[in-house]
Design a protein around this motif. Sequence first.
Motif, mmCIF file in Angstrom:
data_model
loop_
_atom_site.group_PDB
_atom_site.id
_atom_site.type_symbol
_atom_site.label_atom_id
_atom_site.label_comp_id
_atom_site.label_asym_id
_atom_site.label_seq_id
_atom_site.Cartn_x
_atom_site.Cartn_y
_atom_site.Cartn_z
ATOM 1 N N GLY A 202 -3.611 -8.845 -8.274
ATOM 2 C CA GLY A 202 -2.582 -8.597 -7.289
ATOM 3 C C GLY A 202 -2.691 -6.663 -6.401
ATOM 4 N N HIS A 203 -3.242 -6.077 -7.368
ATOM 5 C CA HIS A 203 -3.652 -5.227 -7.303
ATOM 6 C C HIS A 203 -5.563 -4.852 -7.182
ATOM 7 C CE1 HIS A 203 0.464 -4.019 -7.931
ATOM 8 N NE2 HIS A 203 0.519 -5.334 -8.981
ATOM 9 N N GLY A 204 -6.116 -5.420 -6.505
ATOM 10 C CA GLY A 204 -6.907 -4.902 -6.227
ATOM 11 C C GLY A 204 -8.346 -4.742 -7.632
ATOM 12 N N ILE A 205 -7.892 -5.227 -8.486
ATOM 13 C CA ILE A 205 -8.161 -5.207 -10.269
ATOM 14 C C ILE A 205 -9.822 -5.987 -9.662
ATOM 15 C CG2 ILE A 205 -8.679 -5.632 -12.361
ATOM 16 C CD1 ILE A 205 -5.297 -4.656 -12.298
ATOM 17 N N GLY A 206 -9.581 -7.211 -9.578
ATOM 18 C CA GLY A 206 -10.836 -8.001 -10.017
ATOM 19 C C GLY A 206 -11.621 -7.963 -8.947
ATOM 20 N N LYS A 207 -11.260 -7.571 -7.138
ATOM 21 C CA LYS A 207 -12.032 -7.203 -6.824
ATOM 22 C C LYS A 207 -12.765 -6.123 -6.501
ATOM 23 C CE LYS A 207 -8.664 -9.242 -3.345
ATOM 24 N NZ LYS A 207 -7.897 -8.537 -1.962
ATOM 25 N N ARG A 208 -12.515 -5.221 -7.534
ATOM 26 C CA ARG A 208 -13.312 -3.619 -7.558
ATOM 27 C C ARG A 208 -13.795 -4.422 -8.856
ATOM 28 N NH1 ARG A 208 -9.521 1.352 -10.735
ATOM 29 N NH2 ARG A 208 -11.031 2.821 -10.735
#
Length: 161
Positions: free
Chosen positions: A86-92
Amino acid sequence: MSVNVDSRVVSAGSDEFVDDAWELKERIREREGVLKQRWDFFSDAYRRSTVYCIVHDHGDEDLVGFVTVRRDGYILFLAVDPTCRGHGIGKRLVSEVANQHRSVTCHARTTNENALQFYEHLGFEITRRIENYYEDGGDAYYLKLTTDTGLTERLSEFVRG
């Protein structure tokens, strides 16, 4: 959780973070019943791939997410610590792959709703279903990141905002 994170790139042939990645993968397997690969397969694939890592840097470097990718842009493993989601790590991580490859593809278990929702949200499309794909007889979807949606720009927007 503080989201004080940094990126690392592990070149093919290196085993930097391999033990930490295995431990993260195993925590996810125990909790969610996915990422069931054996050590030999996992470690071999890890060492043959480029690995993008996100570490929580607070004196020690704790691995909170990683993606292993082949030279052709195929994602072998993507894992993010459940407490850090939920902190954008996967997207990053996927954005790093997309910035380095013309085509980005992967497989996901047909029963892994979290992964399927995540990938579809980023613009991946299911192109086919493969029965008995996994060693345990599980089926998989083959997914491909669509390029007609401004791939790099779209993922960059996710990372920024």
